[in-house]
Design a protein around this motif. Structure first.
Motif, PDB file in Angstrom:
ATOM      1  N   TYR A  84       0.843  -1.196   0.000  1.00  0.00           N
ATOM      2  CA  TYR A  84       0.000   0.000   0.000  1.00  0.00           C
ATOM      3  C   TYR A  84       0.884   1.254   0.000  1.00  0.00           C
ATOM      4  O   TYR A  84       0.610   2.215  -0.706  1.00  0.00           O
ATOM      5  N   GLY A  85       1.951   1.233   0.818  1.00  0.00           N
ATOM      6  CA  GLY A  85       2.837   2.394   0.927  1.00  0.00           C
ATOM      7  C   GLY A  85       3.478   2.720  -0.410  1.00  0.00           C
ATOM      8  O   GLY A  85       3.609   3.885  -0.792  1.00  0.00           O
ATOM      9  N   ARG A  99       5.527  11.971   6.572  1.00  0.00           N
ATOM     10  CA  ARG A  99       5.626  10.600   6.063  1.00  0.00           C
ATOM     11  C   ARG A  99       5.614   9.598   7.222  1.00  0.00           C
ATOM     12  O   ARG A  99       5.031   8.513   7.108  1.00  0.00           O
ATOM     13  N   LEU A 100       6.255   9.988   8.355  1.00  0.00           N
ATOM     14  CA  LEU A 100       6.272   9.095   9.516  1.00  0.00           C
ATOM     15  C   LEU A 100       4.856   8.878  10.057  1.00  0.00           C
ATOM     16  O   LEU A 100       4.503   7.783  10.484  1.00  0.00           O
TER      17      LEU A 100
ATOM     18  N   LEU B  15       7.371  -0.509  10.743  1.00  0.00           N
ATOM     19  CA  LEU B  15       8.507  -0.415   9.816  1.00  0.00           C
ATOM     20  C   LEU B  15       8.136  -0.946   8.427  1.00  0.00           C
ATOM     21  O   LEU B  15       8.613  -0.436   7.416  1.00  0.00           O
ATOM     22  N   LEU B  16       7.277  -1.968   8.372  1.00  0.00           N
ATOM     23  CA  LEU B  16       6.807  -2.477   7.079  1.00  0.00           C
ATOM     24  C   LEU B  16       6.033  -1.408   6.326  1.00  0.00           C
ATOM     25  O   LEU B  16       6.166  -1.249   5.107  1.00  0.00           O
ATOM     26  N   LYS B  17       5.201  -0.657   7.063  1.00  0.00           N
ATOM     27  CA  LYS B  17       4.442   0.437   6.444  1.00  0.00           C
ATOM     28  C   LYS B  17       5.397   1.508   5.928  1.00  0.00           C
ATOM     29  O   LYS B  17       5.280   1.991   4.798  1.00  0.00           O
ATOM     30  N   LEU B  18       6.367   1.882   6.781  1.00  0.00           N
ATOM     31  CA  LEU B  18       7.304   2.954   6.425  1.00  0.00           C
ATOM     32  C   LEU B  18       8.173   2.558   5.225  1.00  0.00           C
ATOM     33  O   LEU B  18       8.473   3.385   4.363  1.00  0.00           O
ATOM     34  N   SER B  22       8.934   4.540   1.639  1.00  0.00           N
ATOM     35  CA  SER B  22      10.276   5.090   1.492  1.00  0.00           C
ATOM     36  C   SER B  22      11.050   4.538   0.307  1.00  0.00           C
ATOM     37  O   SER B  22      12.179   4.936   0.071  1.00  0.00           O
ATOM     38  N   VAL B  23      10.435   3.596  -0.421  1.00  0.00           N
ATOM     39  CA  VAL B  23      11.098   3.057  -1.609  1.00  0.00           C
ATOM     40  C   VAL B  23      11.303   4.193  -2.617  1.00  0.00           C
ATOM     41  O   VAL B  23      10.420   5.022  -2.801  1.00  0.00           O
TER      42      VAL B  23
END
Lengths: 235, 103
Positions: A84-85, A99-100, B15-18, B22-23
């Motif tokens: 999703y991200g 973003r955090l 961290l998985l979400k972040l 961040s890719v």
């Protein structure tokens, strides 16, 4: 953005927040009856904040599994939020501390409420309404569910489990406009259902991500009139 | 041990979400990557519907009041009903069926 459009997006966000948030009651109740205490249950909703992962962790512990095995199941399920991200980053365009915060609010509902929008402004409004709405209601409902437990009765009696499926369908509906998307949806359901009896909970949904990967790559060589050939590919 | 699992699982899920956010953007500049990224929500939402409506905690598939709720939701969407109406109709359908002992 027109005021009517803004109201429509907020209304959709509130609707999905209520439908999903109320389910926090059942999570709170299931979690405390699975052997976690009230503080651990509330910490999960605040810190992990991704429903399926939370249910998975409580479920594994409740059925006698090792707590760390429960954490592994939660991470497996949580990896779909990485996908999703990937989709959300260019759409929302938030950097730094925003973003955090975005990362914490990246869940099924907030993603679905933003990827269907036409502009960045609409996507951000949809994401924040659903993300913050679900976060607030999910955590309040978790506390409530954990404290009162199953004395509230079964959420199924209110049809809330059916409401969640309907909410996902309503979110998918506008995405079914092309034949490729419809085929992807059908294949994804087929793969997920075929895997339900064979794999741990969470894997069927992840496997659907592989369907998206396969379909995206399979259409790679199809003629796309809008695609400019790479100079290196020319004879 | 439960606290360890709660913290490890919670921080790991964040961290998985972040990581996804961040890719590097270049990853999405390839047309095939863009197509895959566009299809991901379609595939995952479809799978979530299937699992939510038919799967049981015991890892089997079961047709019950949830599917009736989804059928009513589909009808409502075809009639262009608003989101909230779609969701409430599905819940009401399942609740009513269960109240009379079905599903």
């Amino acid at each position: 953005m027109e005021a009517s459009r803004r109201r429509a997006i907020v209304r959709d966000g509130v609707a999905v927040s209520v439908a999903t948030g109320v389910y926090g009651i059942s999570f709170g109740a299931i979690s405390v009856t699975s052997g976690l205490d009230v503080w651990q249950t509330c910490t999960l909703s605040l810190l992990m904040f991704t429903g399926a992962s939370q249910y998975a962790l409580a479920g594994v512990i409740g059925s006698g599994g090792a707590p760390l095995a429960g954490a592994a199941a939660a991470l497996l399920l949580g990896s779909r939020n990485t996908l999703y991200g990937l989709r959300l980053a260019p759409l929302l365009g938030w950097r730094g501390w925003r973003r955090l915060v975005t990362a914490h609010l990246t869940i099924d509902e907030s993603t679905a409420m933003s990827v269907t929008r036409e502009t960045r402004e609409e996507a951000r409004l949809g994401f924040l309404t659903a993300g913050l709405g679900v976060f607030a209601l999910w955590n309040l409902a978790t506390v409530f569910g954990a404290l009162v437990g199953d004395r509230l009765g079964d959420p199924r009696a209110w049809g809330l489990d059916a409401a969640v499926g309907a909410a996902f369908l309503a979110l998918l509906w506008p995405r079914l406009s092309t034949a490729t998307n419809r085929l992807t949806a059908v294949l994804a359901v087929a793969v997920a259902l075929a895997l339900v009896p064979l794999t741990p909970a969470g894997v069927p949904v992840l496997a659907a991500g592989a369907v998206a990967l396969g379909m995206g790559l399979a259409t790679r060589d199809a003629t796309d009139p809008t695609e400019v050939p790479d100079p290196e590919d020319l004879p | 041990m439960i606290w360890t699992a709660v913290i490890v699982g919670g921080v790991g899920c964040y961290l998985l979400k972040l990581a996804g956010l961040s890719v590097p953007q270049e990853v999405l500049e390839r047309p095939s990557a863009r197509r895959v990224a566009d299809l991901i929500p379609v595939a995952l939402l479809a799978a979530l519907i299937g699992v939510q409506v038919l799967a049981t905690p015991g890892r089997s598939l079961e047709v019950d009041a949830r599917l009736a709720g989804l059928a009513v939701a589909t009808l409502a969407l075809m009639l262009r009903a608003p989101f909230l109406v779609v969701v409430l109709l599905a819940a009401a359908t399942a609740a009513a069926l269960r109240a009379i002992g079905i599903g």
